[in-house]
Scaffold this motif. Structure first.
Motif, PDB file in Angstrom:
ATOM      1  N   THR A 212       0.859  -0.895   0.158  1.00  0.00           N
ATOM      2  CA  THR A 212       0.120   0.201   0.038  1.00  0.00           C
ATOM      3  C   THR A 212       0.374   1.381   0.240  1.00  0.00           C
ATOM      4  OG1 THR A 212       0.351  -0.262   2.401  1.00  0.00           O
ATOM      5  CG2 THR A 212      -1.840  -1.205   1.716  1.00  0.00           C
ATOM      6  N   PRO A 213       0.270   2.690  -0.714  1.00  0.00           N
ATOM      7  CA  PRO A 213       0.883   3.793  -0.267  1.00  0.00           C
ATOM      8  C   PRO A 213       2.240   3.360   1.249  1.00  0.00           C
ATOM      9  CG  PRO A 213      -0.703   4.222  -1.264  1.00  0.00           C
ATOM     10  CD  PRO A 213      -1.141   3.437  -1.072  1.00  0.00           C
ATOM     11  N   ASP A 214       1.232   3.397   2.598  1.00  0.00           N
ATOM     12  CA  ASP A 214       2.183   3.972   3.303  1.00  0.00           C
ATOM     13  C   ASP A 214       2.933   2.779   3.984  1.00  0.00           C
ATOM     14  OD1 ASP A 214       0.000   5.952   3.527  1.00  0.00           O
ATOM     15  OD2 ASP A 214      -1.683   4.847   5.316  1.00  0.00           O
ATOM     16  N   GLU A 215       2.629   1.469   2.853  1.00  0.00           N
ATOM     17  CA  GLU A 215       3.690   0.535   3.679  1.00  0.00           C
ATOM     18  C   GLU A 215       5.035   0.747   2.676  1.00  0.00           C
ATOM     19  OE1 GLU A 215       0.600  -3.261   4.622  1.00  0.00           O
ATOM     20  OE2 GLU A 215       1.269  -3.026   2.297  1.00  0.00           O
TER      21      GLU A 215
ATOM     22  N   ASP B 118       5.684   2.545  -4.809  1.00  0.00           N
ATOM     23  CA  ASP B 118       4.023   2.114  -4.190  1.00  0.00           C
ATOM     24  C   ASP B 118       3.926   0.633  -5.146  1.00  0.00           C
ATOM     25  OD1 ASP B 118       3.795   4.113  -3.077  1.00  0.00           O
ATOM     26  OD2 ASP B 118       2.243   5.515  -4.339  1.00  0.00           O
ATOM     27  N   GLY B 119       3.172  -0.117  -4.748  1.00  0.00           N
ATOM     28  CA  GLY B 119       3.016  -1.694  -5.764  1.00  0.00           C
ATOM     29  C   GLY B 119       4.038  -2.672  -6.089  1.00  0.00           C
ATOM     30  N   ALA B 120       5.467  -2.317  -5.379  1.00  0.00           N
ATOM     31  CA  ALA B 120       5.990  -3.068  -5.045  1.00  0.00           C
ATOM     32  C   ALA B 120       6.090  -3.803  -4.279  1.00  0.00           C
ATOM     33  CB  ALA B 120       7.316  -2.281  -4.018  1.00  0.00           C
TER      34      ALA B 120
END
Length: 239
Positions: A187-190, A198-200
Motif C-alpha cells: 500500500t502507499p503507507d507500507e 507504491d505497489g512494490a
C-alpha cells in the motif's frame, strides 16, 4: 584466482566479491572503481571483470554509476525457515540490525488474533509494532501480538534485541511454531515505511509460536521487502 581450475575466472571473481559483500568486508557504498582499474589491479582481462560484475549487478549486489564506477549496494538477506528471531539472524550474518519501535499498546484481540492465541475475542493482548533495519535501511515491518504476561518490554529493550530473546529471558520456553508465507503488493503507507515504490512486491509471513506446554505465546504478522529478503528452505526427500 586459480587459473588451473576448470571454474571460469569470472565466476571465481564474482564468488569472491559476493562472499566479501555478504561477510561485510565490502560495505554498502564501497567503490570498486571501473572495469579497467579493476582488471589492472587484479591482473585479469577486462571482459572477465565485466562478466563478473554483471553477474553481481544481476543479483542486486553491485550497481554501475556513470562517472563513478562500480559500487556495492545492500546485500539481500537470506533467512532460513526456523523458529528464530530476525534480529538474531541478522546479527549472526553481520548485517548490523536496528529496530525502530512504531507502537506498543494494549488492545482487544481481533477474531484472527484470538483464534491464533487460543483466547476469546476481545480479550486484551499486547501489540508490538516495529520496523527492522539493516545497515540503516528498512527491511521489515513486524506486528506481534502477545498475552499481557509475562512480558512487558520497554522501548529500550525492544530496540536493543530480538523479541524471542526477551520472551526467553522472561521465562517462556519457545518450542515450535506454525507459519505461512505469501506475497502481495505494498500500500502507499507500507511503501513509504519500507522505502519501496507504491505497489512494490512484499513478502508476507504469519507465525504463531508455542511454548513447551503447547500454549500459543505469540502471533506475528510481518511484511518483508521482496527486493531485499528471501526465505530459504531445506527439503528432505522421503523414500
Amino acid at each position: 584466482m586459480d587459473r588451473s581450475s576448470p571454474v571460469p575466472l569470472y565466476f571465481q571473481l564474482s564468488q569472491q566479491l559476493e562472499e566479501a559483500i555478504e561477510q561485510g568486508k565490502l560495505l554498502p557504498g564501497t567503490l570498486l572503481g571501473n572495469e579497467i582499474e579493476l582488471a589492472g589491479r587484479l591482473g585479469l582481462s577486462r571482459p572477465t571483470v565485466r562478466q563478473a560484475i554483471q553477474a553481481l549487478v544481476d543479483k542486486g549486489l553491485l550497481v554501475r554509476r556513470r562517472g563513478v564506477g562500480t559500487q556495492v549496494v545492500h546485500s539481500q538477506v537470506r533467512r532460513p525457515l526456523e523458529l528464530s528471531s530476525l534480529y538474531d539472524d541478522l546479527e549472526a550474518a553481520g548485517q548490523r540490525p536496528a529496530t525502530r519501535v512504531l507502537r506498543v499498546a494494549v488492545i482487544p484481540a481481533t477474531a484472527e488474533v484470538a483464534a491464533a492465541l487460543g483466547i476469546a475475542e476481545g480479550i486484551d493482548v499486547r501489540l508490538i509494532e516495529r520496523l527492522r533495519l539493516t545497515h540503516g535501511e528498512p527491511i521489515a515491518r513486524m506486528r506481534n501480538f502477545l498475552p499481557l504476561k509475562p512480558l512487558d518490554p520497554t522501548q529500550e529493550e525492544l530496540e536493543s534485541t530480538g523479541l524471542y530473546r526477551l520472551m526467553r529471558n522472561a521465562g517462556t520456553t519457545l518450542h515450535s511454531a506454525r507459519q505461512s508465507i505469501g506475497a502481495r503488493t505494498a500500500t502507499p503507507d507500507e511503501a513509504a515505511l519500507l522505502a519501496e515504490p507504491d505497489g512494490a512486491p512484499l513478502l508476507t509471513m504469519q507465525r504463531t509460536a508455542f511454548d513447551d506446554t503447547g500454549r500459543a505465546v505469540e502471533h506475528g504478522n510481518h511484511l518483508y521487502r521482496a527486493s531485499r529478503y528471501t526465505f530459504e528452505l531445506q527439503l528432505l526427500i522421503r523414500n
